[in-house]
Design an enzyme around this catalytic site. Structure first.
Site, PDB file in Angstrom:
ATOM      1  NE  ARG A   1     -38.875   0.719 -57.450  1.00 39.04           N
ATOM      2  CZ  ARG A   1     -39.651   1.676 -57.483  1.00 39.04           C
ATOM      3  NH1 ARG A   1     -38.927   2.815 -56.945  1.00 39.04           N
ATOM      4  NH2 ARG A   1     -40.772   1.750 -58.179  1.00 39.04           N
ATOM      5  CB  THR A   2     -33.341  -3.861 -58.619  1.00 35.18           C
ATOM      6  OG1 THR A   2     -34.608  -3.808 -57.751  1.00 35.18           O
ATOM      7  CG2 THR A   2     -32.275  -4.681 -58.078  1.00 35.18           C
TER       8      THR A   2
ATOM      9  CE  LYS B   1     -29.007 -15.127 -80.356  1.00 26.85           C
ATOM     10  NZ  LYS B   1     -27.751 -14.369 -80.351  1.00 26.85           N
TER      11      LYS B   1
ATOM     12  NE  ARG C   1     -35.044  -8.213 -59.869  1.00 26.71           N
ATOM     13  CZ  ARG C   1     -35.920  -7.615 -59.437  1.00 26.71           C
ATOM     14  NH1 ARG C   1     -37.174  -7.512 -59.577  1.00 26.71           N
ATOM     15  NH2 ARG C   1     -35.665  -7.092 -58.101  1.00 26.71           N
TER      16      ARG C   1
ATOM     17  CG  HIS D   1     -34.570  -8.216 -53.957  1.00 25.30           C
ATOM     18  ND1 HIS D   1     -33.274  -8.105 -54.241  1.00 25.30           N
ATOM     19  CD2 HIS D   1     -35.449  -7.235 -54.320  1.00 25.30           C
ATOM     20  CE1 HIS D   1     -33.598  -6.706 -55.009  1.00 25.30           C
ATOM     21  NE2 HIS D   1     -35.002  -6.405 -55.240  1.00 25.30           N
TER      22      HIS D   1
END
Lengths: 141, 308
Positions: free
Chosen positions: B51-52, B80, B101, B129
């Site tokens: 969604r974001t 890695k 994120r 957020h």
């Protein structure tokens, strides 16, 4: 009573809670210092009952205010020519790096080992610091 | 160079300016369709959040820009063992702005400290957020016309819900805002937010555990999900879960102009029958999320806004 001679030039770190001197010794890395250092443990104190004291002979360039993060009530005496020229408490530093470790397992510092652990002073009155990354709270003793 | 890492990084004036720009965008989207031409947004998502991420990508595409990025840590060099600092240094060579994120708290701040481009925090664990908070503010501002003098009901999981904490932090900066905190005792707002935010700012609030009782007082009802795993035992969950489910019966107690908001995704805390109610604003909220992200990209990139 144990007698330790006065300093000609140097610093006396006083009012360390009894048993805390070695922590400061380690933190300041005093074993690497090429100077006379006296650690006095369990000295009598009217205010504290028992206290530790560290005396360091010679000029010292370390930012001693960071010691406030270890023990807030510490006092510093600066000695020059056998006299105390400055006697003061410690101010909590605005920002400390790699002194407080962030214990929040969700913090980015928990997985990136090379990141410095940086805390910012959030409330001087209560001695609360917060991690700059995750805002984890750390309260001074 | 500015970044957006915490919901409070922007002053009230800057936030208001951003919301006004987002409202302009909402009113005439086509005027902004070439604003970011030639610019690239990198979406660096170390954990999935469709969604974001899509909201950010839609925002950049709406502005005429393009997008690149990754949508899980497995498909990035983090797998890695590359540090966030190194990754953002490299991304800075590829893109003009980055939305990040990360499951670990503070990762976007680390990125901002090493980036050559603006970094937007698109969610760092349970911490911040900020674009969700801006979305919430824009929805309220656009649909109510103001952010001051509101009684905001926050319902559900107030203990762990980061959207709720951020919304409180952001709205206490506006005068005359009051809160009604509706939750089971187990999920009440943490003491430090009550003390450091509400009490410190002399904000009026009350804590209740029955939604119906307080419905008539509310201008905004912000719903969050009460999650089963937050409860110590199944009995308590079953006993309490229905008290915090919004349905048409409870909506009868609400004012005509009350708004229902929800950060989404919803599970069962708002009955689908409420969707038809004109006061249900949660899907509009998702649309406002795109507008506010468009405004944010314009601001952080310092893009020129075309005149009417």
């Amino acid at each position: 009573m144990l007698n330790i001679g006065g300093l000609h030039q140097g610093v006396v770190i006083d009012h360390i809670p009894a048993g805390g001197a070695m922590r400061i010794y380690d933190y300041l890395n005093l074993d690497a210092l090429d100077a006379e250092v006296a650690i006095i443990k369990n000295a009598s104190s009217k205010k504290m009952g028992r206290k530790d004291i560290i005396k360091i002979e010679g000029p010292i360039t370390i930012d001693l205010d960071t010691l406030a993060v270890l023990y807030r009530g510490i006092t510093i005496n600066i000695i020059e020519n056998d006299e105390i020229v400055e006697k003061r408490g410690l101010r909590l530093p605005e920002r400390v790096t790699n002194i407080i470790r962030c214990k929040n397992p969700r913090c980015i510092t928990s997985i990136e080992q090379e990141l410095p652990h940086v805390f910012k002073l959030a409330d001087e009155k209560t001695g609360v610091y917060r991690c700059i990354y995750c805002e984890e709270r750390f309260k001074m003793k | 160079m500015r970044h957006l890492i915490s919901p409070l990084d922007f002053s009230v004036e800057e936030t208001n300016e951003l919301l006004s720009l987002a409202e302009e965008i909402a009113a005439d989207r086509s005027r902004f369709s070439h604003v970011a031409e030639g610019k690239k947004l990198a979406t660096c998502f170390y954990e999935p959040s469709t969604r974001t991420r899509l909201s950010f990508e839609a925002a950049m595409l709406n502005l005429g820009g393009s997008v690149l990025g990754f949508s899980s840590a497995d498909s990035s060099s983090a797998a890695k063992g590359e540090s966030v600092a190194d990754t953002i240094r490299v991304i800075s060579c590829y893109a003009d702005i980055c939305a990040m994120r990360h499951p670990k708290e503070g990762a976007p701040l680390v990125a901002a400290m090493h980036a050559g481009i603006p970094v937007i925090n698109a969610g760092d664990g349970g911490h911040n957020h900020p674009t969700q908070t801006l979305t919430d503010l824009l929805t309220i501002k656009a649909l109510k016309g103001h952010l001051d003098n509101l009684t905001i009901g926050l319902c559900g999981d107030l203990k762990f819900g980061r959207t709720v904490h951020s919304l409180i932090n952001a709205t206490v900066r506006y005068p005359g805002v009051k809160f009604v905190l509706i939750s089971p005792e187990e999920l009440r707002l943490p003491g430090y937010i009550r003390k450091d935010v509400l009490d410190a700012n002399h904000i009026e609030y009350k804590e209740v555990d029955v939604l119906e009782e307080v419905m008539p007082e509310l201008d905004i009802l912000y719903m969050t999900r009460v999650q089963r795993e937050r409860f110590f035992n199944e009995e308590d969950y079953i006993r309490l879960k229905d008290s915090f489910i919004l349905d048409t019966k409870k909506m009868r107690y609400a004012r005509e102009d009350m708004l229902v908001l929800h950060p989404l995704p919803r599970v069962n805390e708002i009955s689908t029958e409420v969707d038809k109610d004109p006061r249900a604003a949660y899907f509009k909220q998702a649309q406002y999320g795109v507008y506010v992200r468009m405004a944010l990209i314009i601001k952080l990139l310092g893009l020129e806004v075309p005149t009417c």
